[in-house]
Design a protein around this motif. Structure first.
Motif, PDB file in Angstrom:
ATOM      1  N   GLY A  69      -7.337   4.920   1.375  1.00 40.95           N
ATOM      2  CA  GLY A  69      -7.831   4.195   0.216  1.00 40.95           C
ATOM      3  C   GLY A  69      -6.878   3.083  -0.204  1.00 40.95           C
ATOM      4  N   ARG A  70      -7.157   2.470  -1.348  1.00 39.44           N
ATOM      5  CA  ARG A  70      -6.331   1.400  -1.890  1.00 39.44           C
ATOM      6  C   ARG A  70      -5.414   1.984  -2.949  1.00 39.44           C
ATOM      7  NH1 ARG A  70      -7.185  -1.634  -6.416  1.00 39.44           N
ATOM      8  NH2 ARG A  70      -9.308  -0.854  -6.592  1.00 39.44           N
ATOM      9  N   PRO A  71      -4.085   1.888  -2.798  1.00 34.14           N
ATOM     10  CA  PRO A  71      -3.188   2.464  -3.792  1.00 34.14           C
ATOM     11  C   PRO A  71      -3.405   1.819  -5.156  1.00 34.14           C
ATOM     12  CG  PRO A  71      -1.988   1.802  -1.818  1.00 34.14           C
ATOM     13  CD  PRO A  71      -3.361   1.230  -1.717  1.00 34.14           C
ATOM     14  N   PRO A  72      -3.466   2.594  -6.220  1.00 35.04           N
ATOM     15  CA  PRO A  72      -3.677   2.010  -7.542  1.00 35.04           C
ATOM     16  C   PRO A  72      -2.464   1.206  -7.990  1.00 35.04           C
ATOM     17  CG  PRO A  72      -4.079   4.391  -7.521  1.00 35.04           C
ATOM     18  CD  PRO A  72      -3.387   4.049  -6.247  1.00 35.04           C
ATOM     19  N   MET A  73      -2.705   0.256  -8.898  1.00 35.42           N
ATOM     20  CA  MET A  73      -1.607  -0.482  -9.516  1.00 35.42           C
ATOM     21  C   MET A  73      -0.921   0.426 -10.530  1.00 35.42           C
ATOM     22  SD  MET A  73      -1.555  -3.449  -8.159  1.00 35.42           S
ATOM     23  CE  MET A  73      -0.560  -4.419  -9.287  1.00 35.42           C
ATOM     24  N   PRO A  74       0.336   0.127 -10.895  1.00 33.32           N
ATOM     25  CA  PRO A  74       1.042   0.957 -11.869  1.00 33.32           C
ATOM     26  C   PRO A  74       0.429   0.838 -13.253  1.00 33.32           C
ATOM     27  CG  PRO A  74       2.302  -1.008 -11.361  1.00 33.32           C
ATOM     28  CD  PRO A  74       1.150  -0.987 -10.410  1.00 33.32           C
ATOM     29  N   GLY A  75       0.771   1.767 -14.128  1.00 32.96           N
ATOM     30  CA  GLY A  75       0.251   1.751 -15.481  1.00 32.96           C
ATOM     31  C   GLY A  75       1.013   2.732 -16.344  1.00 32.96           C
ATOM     32  N   PHE A 113     -14.905   6.894  -6.593  1.00 32.89           N
ATOM     33  CA  PHE A 113     -14.153   8.140  -6.434  1.00 32.89           C
ATOM     34  C   PHE A 113     -13.786   8.272  -4.965  1.00 32.89           C
ATOM     35  CE2 PHE A 113     -13.818  12.796  -5.774  1.00 32.89           C
ATOM     36  CZ  PHE A 113     -12.795  13.045  -6.674  1.00 32.89           C
ATOM     37  N   GLU A 114     -12.489   8.470  -4.677  1.00 33.91           N
ATOM     38  CA  GLU A 114     -12.045   8.501  -3.292  1.00 33.91           C
ATOM     39  C   GLU A 114     -10.752   9.295  -3.166  1.00 33.91           C
ATOM     40  OE1 GLU A 114     -11.957   4.324  -2.751  1.00 33.91           O
ATOM     41  OE2 GLU A 114      -9.913   4.085  -3.451  1.00 33.91           O
ATOM     42  N   PRO A 115     -10.424   9.744  -1.940  1.00 32.93           N
ATOM     43  CA  PRO A 115      -9.153  10.453  -1.738  1.00 32.93           C
ATOM     44  C   PRO A 115      -7.973   9.517  -1.994  1.00 32.93           C
ATOM     45  CG  PRO A 115     -10.643  10.784   0.127  1.00 32.93           C
ATOM     46  CD  PRO A 115     -11.228   9.688  -0.712  1.00 32.93           C
ATOM     47  N   LEU A 116      -6.857  10.103  -2.379  1.00 30.71           N
ATOM     48  CA  LEU A 116      -5.621   9.359  -2.611  1.00 30.71           C
ATOM     49  C   LEU A 116      -4.487  10.077  -1.909  1.00 30.71           C
ATOM     50  CD1 LEU A 116      -4.040   7.107  -4.124  1.00 30.71           C
ATOM     51  CD2 LEU A 116      -3.849   8.701  -6.061  1.00 30.71           C
ATOM     52  N   ASP A 117      -3.731   9.353  -1.112  1.00 33.60           N
ATOM     53  CA  ASP A 117      -2.589   9.951  -0.431  1.00 33.60           C
ATOM     54  C   ASP A 117      -1.651  10.576  -1.468  1.00 33.60           C
ATOM     55  OD1 ASP A 117       0.266   9.870   0.746  1.00 33.60           O
ATOM     56  OD2 ASP A 117      -1.014   9.525   2.504  1.00 33.60           O
ATOM     57  N   SER A 118      -1.242  11.829  -1.233  1.00 29.74           N
ATOM     58  CA  SER A 118      -0.417  12.546  -2.200  1.00 29.74           C
ATOM     59  C   SER A 118       0.907  11.840  -2.458  1.00 29.74           C
ATOM     60  CB  SER A 118      -0.155  13.973  -1.722  1.00 29.74           C
ATOM     61  OG  SER A 118      -1.356  14.697  -1.625  1.00 29.74           O
ATOM     62  N   ARG A 119       1.433  11.160  -1.436  1.00 30.09           N
ATOM     63  CA  ARG A 119       2.692  10.433  -1.620  1.00 30.09           C
ATOM     64  C   ARG A 119       2.506   9.254  -2.573  1.00 30.09           C
ATOM     65  NH1 ARG A 119       3.571   9.505   4.662  1.00 30.09           N
ATOM     66  NH2 ARG A 119       1.290   9.312   4.397  1.00 30.09           N
ATOM     67  N   ASP A 120       1.379   8.553  -2.426  1.00 35.49           N
ATOM     68  CA  ASP A 120       1.101   7.449  -3.339  1.00 35.49           C
ATOM     69  C   ASP A 120       0.829   7.958  -4.755  1.00 35.49           C
ATOM     70  OD1 ASP A 120       1.368   5.652  -1.266  1.00 35.49           O
ATOM     71  OD2 ASP A 120      -0.758   5.676  -0.768  1.00 35.49           O
ATOM     72  N   ALA A 121       0.167   9.119  -4.849  1.00 35.47           N
ATOM     73  CA  ALA A 121      -0.090   9.711  -6.163  1.00 35.47           C
ATOM     74  C   ALA A 121       1.227  10.002  -6.878  1.00 35.47           C
ATOM     75  CB  ALA A 121      -0.913  10.987  -6.021  1.00 35.47           C
ATOM     76  N   ARG A 122       2.194  10.541  -6.141  1.00 35.47           N
ATOM     77  CA  ARG A 122       3.485  10.840  -6.765  1.00 35.47           C
ATOM     78  C   ARG A 122       4.178   9.560  -7.227  1.00 35.47           C
ATOM     79  NH1 ARG A 122       8.428  14.784  -4.876  1.00 35.47           N
ATOM     80  NH2 ARG A 122      10.039  13.807  -6.142  1.00 35.47           N
ATOM     81  N   ALA A 123       4.201   8.532  -6.369  1.00 34.71           N
ATOM     82  CA  ALA A 123       4.864   7.282  -6.751  1.00 34.71           C
ATOM     83  C   ALA A 123       4.213   6.673  -7.995  1.00 34.71           C
ATOM     84  CB  ALA A 123       4.813   6.297  -5.586  1.00 34.71           C
ATOM     85  N   GLY A 127       7.831   9.734  -0.753  1.00 33.66           N
ATOM     86  CA  GLY A 127       7.624   8.732   0.280  1.00 33.66           C
ATOM     87  C   GLY A 127       6.596   7.687  -0.040  1.00 33.66           C
ATOM     88  N   GLY A 128       5.855   7.849  -1.126  1.00 31.98           N
ATOM     89  CA  GLY A 128       4.859   6.846  -1.506  1.00 31.98           C
ATOM     90  C   GLY A 128       5.516   5.653  -2.161  1.00 31.98           C
ATOM     91  N   ARG A 129       4.846   4.522  -2.086  1.00 34.43           N
ATOM     92  CA  ARG A 129       5.347   3.307  -2.720  1.00 34.43           C
ATOM     93  C   ARG A 129       4.207   2.608  -3.438  1.00 34.43           C
ATOM     94  NH1 ARG A 129       8.064   0.294   2.227  1.00 34.43           N
ATOM     95  NH2 ARG A 129       6.128   1.048   3.199  1.00 34.43           N
ATOM     96  N   LEU A 130       4.559   1.897  -4.486  1.00 31.25           N
ATOM     97  CA  LEU A 130       3.550   1.192  -5.269  1.00 31.25           C
ATOM     98  C   LEU A 130       3.297  -0.191  -4.680  1.00 31.25           C
ATOM     99  CD1 LEU A 130       4.674   2.098  -8.881  1.00 31.25           C
ATOM    100  CD2 LEU A 130       2.843   3.112  -7.553  1.00 31.25           C
ATOM    101  N   PRO A 131       2.083  -0.705  -4.825  1.00 37.31           N
ATOM    102  CA  PRO A 131       1.786  -2.030  -4.268  1.00 37.31           C
ATOM    103  C   PRO A 131       2.547  -3.127  -4.995  1.00 37.31           C
ATOM    104  CG  PRO A 131      -0.031  -1.244  -5.598  1.00 37.31           C
ATOM    105  CD  PRO A 131       0.924  -0.093  -5.484  1.00 37.31           C
ATOM    106  N   GLN A 132       2.889  -4.157  -4.260  1.00 39.14           N
ATOM    107  CA  GLN A 132       3.608  -5.310  -4.813  1.00 39.14           C
ATOM    108  C   GLN A 132       2.647  -6.233  -5.546  1.00 39.14           C
ATOM    109  OE1 GLN A 132       6.999  -6.326  -4.052  1.00 39.14           O
ATOM    110  NE2 GLN A 132       6.782  -8.096  -5.388  1.00 39.14           N
ATOM    111  N   PRO A 133       2.848  -6.458  -6.856  1.00 35.04           N
ATOM    112  CA  PRO A 133       1.992  -7.442  -7.530  1.00 35.04           C
ATOM    113  C   PRO A 133       2.211  -8.822  -6.922  1.00 35.04           C
ATOM    114  CG  PRO A 133       3.229  -6.113  -9.117  1.00 35.04           C
ATOM    115  CD  PRO A 133       3.810  -5.842  -7.771  1.00 35.04           C
ATOM    116  N   PRO A 134       1.164  -9.569  -6.674  1.00 38.11           N
ATOM    117  CA  PRO A 134       1.344 -10.905  -6.095  1.00 38.11           C
ATOM    118  C   PRO A 134       2.098 -11.825  -7.050  1.00 38.11           C
ATOM    119  CG  PRO A 134      -0.931 -10.572  -6.793  1.00 38.11           C
ATOM    120  CD  PRO A 134      -0.242  -9.248  -6.905  1.00 38.11           C
ATOM    121  N   VAL A 135       2.837 -12.750  -6.482  1.00 38.10           N
ATOM    122  CA  VAL A 135       3.610 -13.706  -7.276  1.00 38.10           C
ATOM    123  C   VAL A 135       2.800 -14.984  -7.440  1.00 38.10           C
ATOM    124  CG1 VAL A 135       5.727 -15.072  -7.387  1.00 38.10           C
ATOM    125  CG2 VAL A 135       5.785 -12.735  -6.458  1.00 38.10           C
TER     126      VAL A 135
END
Length: 542
Positions: free
Chosen positions: A189-195, A225-235, A273-281
């Motif tokens: 899936g697409r990792p969510p943005m931070p919040g 509604f979609e699956p989310l990698d557990s590592r990305d969920a933790r990050a 091991g999950g990482r958050l997506p980089q906001p575009p500049v």
């Protein structure tokens, strides 16, 4: 450093700034009475939720000159170890799993000592914390306003339960991220943005919950509604929790504190091991290109004043880049309402033509940006409906300073950056709007109406006018404070000044109180925040 999550040297209840010892003991005894519920439950899940509720009784609280987790949390551990009842032992066992690292270490030692003395353990003690994660999912709206992160867990295949955590990006957009550097990631899936975490709850009806989420994602065009990698969920969740914890008076559900320790513990056992997506500049050139494409579009064709429209769309793009995690093209009902009714009225000095144009420019932007981001037609219509509802309130929400009799040229000099929110604190810092200045208009051979308060040299002249005969050191202190108030750093400085005004202190007396705090705290930002917190609770003048 966050006083709710980090620790300085250990301390005892009753030190300066803390509640009296008898009052603290009564509070702790009440918590231990609550802990008796732990003796009546069999499920480790129920026990963990009760312990989390007890720990949450002081979450987000602040204490003068100290660390609330140290003054209350660690002192509670010591008190429970001294009381030595089965309820106290049950609470210590729960805190060994769910407390801060220092609390956990202290609680484990105290619990082992009580068990060595023959105090009976609760039946769930061997299973508390013996929980493993299963799967993670995300239920998100198509606008990107909110995500509900659903994580499922079991105790060795039994007592399956789901933790649902609401992450809100509209509330967090104006707050600096606590997560540091973001990095791109592409997995399930697409990792969510931070919040920011706003709410959390637990369900034991996991299959029913997941079936409901799947149906909503299938039947509602505005939900996914979609699956989310557990590592990305933790990050994501660690970042969002940090942001919530680091915010004074975070806008959370009233019951969130009861779940806070439980949520932290559950997030900590998700795989790393999950990482958050980089906001575009979006640099200046890229922003200008987006604005030019919009103004040349069919959606912008009906805008009558292109000059005002250009300035308005620059504000829309700046808001999305700076306060919406680098998402200028994202549109939603909530984002449009916040931009029109909250951010613009607080932050931006608009000309009369811009005030008239901005709702129409924003509507055209919704149509243009919505198509380019793939927002469903239902979402574009709902956003426009919310925008037109907000437009009727915009005239009331936006208070033009000229409507209050303030000279627009003078306001412009106080706000060279157009930051409308800065007007009251800058007028407070410098006696530039006082009747004396308007009557005299001169300081020696200097025409005060020509001075630029944004210029440090001119600012010094204004302060000299207000403090005739003052020595260099006194003027330097006022100049340092005026510069901080002008820049709004730290924000608590102006908050404190307003609190003191509200209870009856005079302006110059407040300035001197703030100067004293700045002199005492030097360059220590944490000491300054704590000292200002104490000053905000100063008793009214006699």
């Amino acid at each position: 450093m966050n006083p709710r999550r980090h620790h300085r040297s250990s301390g005892e209840p009753g030190r300066e700034g803390s509640p009296p010892p008898d009052e603290v003991t009564a509070i702790f005894d009440g918590m231990l009475q609550h802990a008796r519920e732990l003796l009546a439950v069999r499920s480790p899940l129920d026990a963990e939720l009760i312990v989390s509720e007890i720990l949450g009784s002081w979450w987000a609280k602040r204490v003068p000159d100290g660390d609330v987790e140290e003054i209350i949390g660690e002192a509670l551990v010591a008190h429970a170890g001294t009381v030595g009842t089965p309820a106290a032992l049950a609470l210590l066992i729960g805190m060994a799993y769910m407390g801060t690292p220092r609390q956990a270490a202290m609680a484990e030692r105290a619990a082992l000592e009580l068990m060595g003395n023959g105090v009976a353990r609760p039946g769930w003690a061997d299973r508390v914390g013996m929980v493993a994660p299963e799967e993670c999912f995300v239920s998100r709206d198509v606008y990107g306003d909110q995500d509900s992160i659903v994580c499922t867990y079991t105790y060795g295949g039994t007592e399956r339960h789901a933790l649902v955590i609401l992450v809100d990006r509209n509330k967090a957009g104006a707050v600096p991220s606590a997560s540091g550097q973001f990095a791109p990631v592409a997995r399930v899936g697409r990792p969510p943005m931070p919040g920011m975490v706003r709410d959390a709850w637990v369900s034991s009806k996991v299959d029913t919950l997941l079936d409901h989420c799947r149906r909503e994602g299938r039947d509602n065009p505005l939900m996914r509604f979609e699956p989310l990698d557990s590592r990305d969920a933790r990050a994501l969740l660690q970042s969002a929790l940090d942001l919530t914890d680091d915010t004074d008076d975070p806008p959370v559900n009233e019951n969130f504190g009861s779940y806070h320790a439980f949520v932290r513990a559950r997030v900590d056992i998700l795989p790393p091991g999950g990482r958050l997506p980089q906001p575009p500049v979006y640099g200046r050139d890229r922003r200008a290109t987006i604005a030019a494409r919009f103004l040349a579009s069919d959606e912008a064709e009906g805008l009558s004043d292109l000059s005002a429209a250009s300035r308005c769309v620059d504000r829309i793009i700046d808001y999305g880049c700076t306060h919406d995690f680098g998402r200028p093209l994202r549109v939603s009902p909530v984002k449009c309402e916040m931009f029109l009714l909250d951010w613009l009225p607080r932050k931006v000095l608009l000309s009369p033509t811009e005030q008239e144009a901005v709702p129409h420019v924003l509507a055209a932007w919704v149509r243009w940006a919505g198509k380019r981001t793939g927002l469903p037609e239902e979402g574009i219509r709902a956003t426009l409906d919310a925008l037109w509802d907000a437009t009727a309130k915009f005239a009331e929400a936006y208070r033009d300073p000229s409507a209050f009799g303030l000279d627009r040229d003078l306001v412009g000099r106080l706000l060279p950056d157009g930051d409308l929110e800065a007007l009251p604190r800058r007028a407070f810092a410098l006696p530039f709007l006082s009747g004396t200045h308007r009557r005299s208009g001169r300081h020696g051979f200097i025409n005060l109406s020509t001075l630029d308060p944004a210029d440090r040299d001119d600012r010094r002249v204004i302060l000299e006018f207000e403090h005739p005969g003052a020595d260099e050191e006194h003027l330097n202190a006022h100049e340092r404070l005026a510069e901080r108030l002008w820049d709004g750093e730290p924000p608590q400085l102006w908050d404190t000044a307003q609190s003191l005004l509200d209870i009856g202190y005079e302006r110059h007396e407040i300035l001197h109180k703030l100067i004293d705090v700045l002199d005492r705290c030097g360059e220590d930002p944490e000491a300054l925040r704590e000292a200002l917190h104490v000053l905000r609770h100063e008793p009214p003048p006699e």
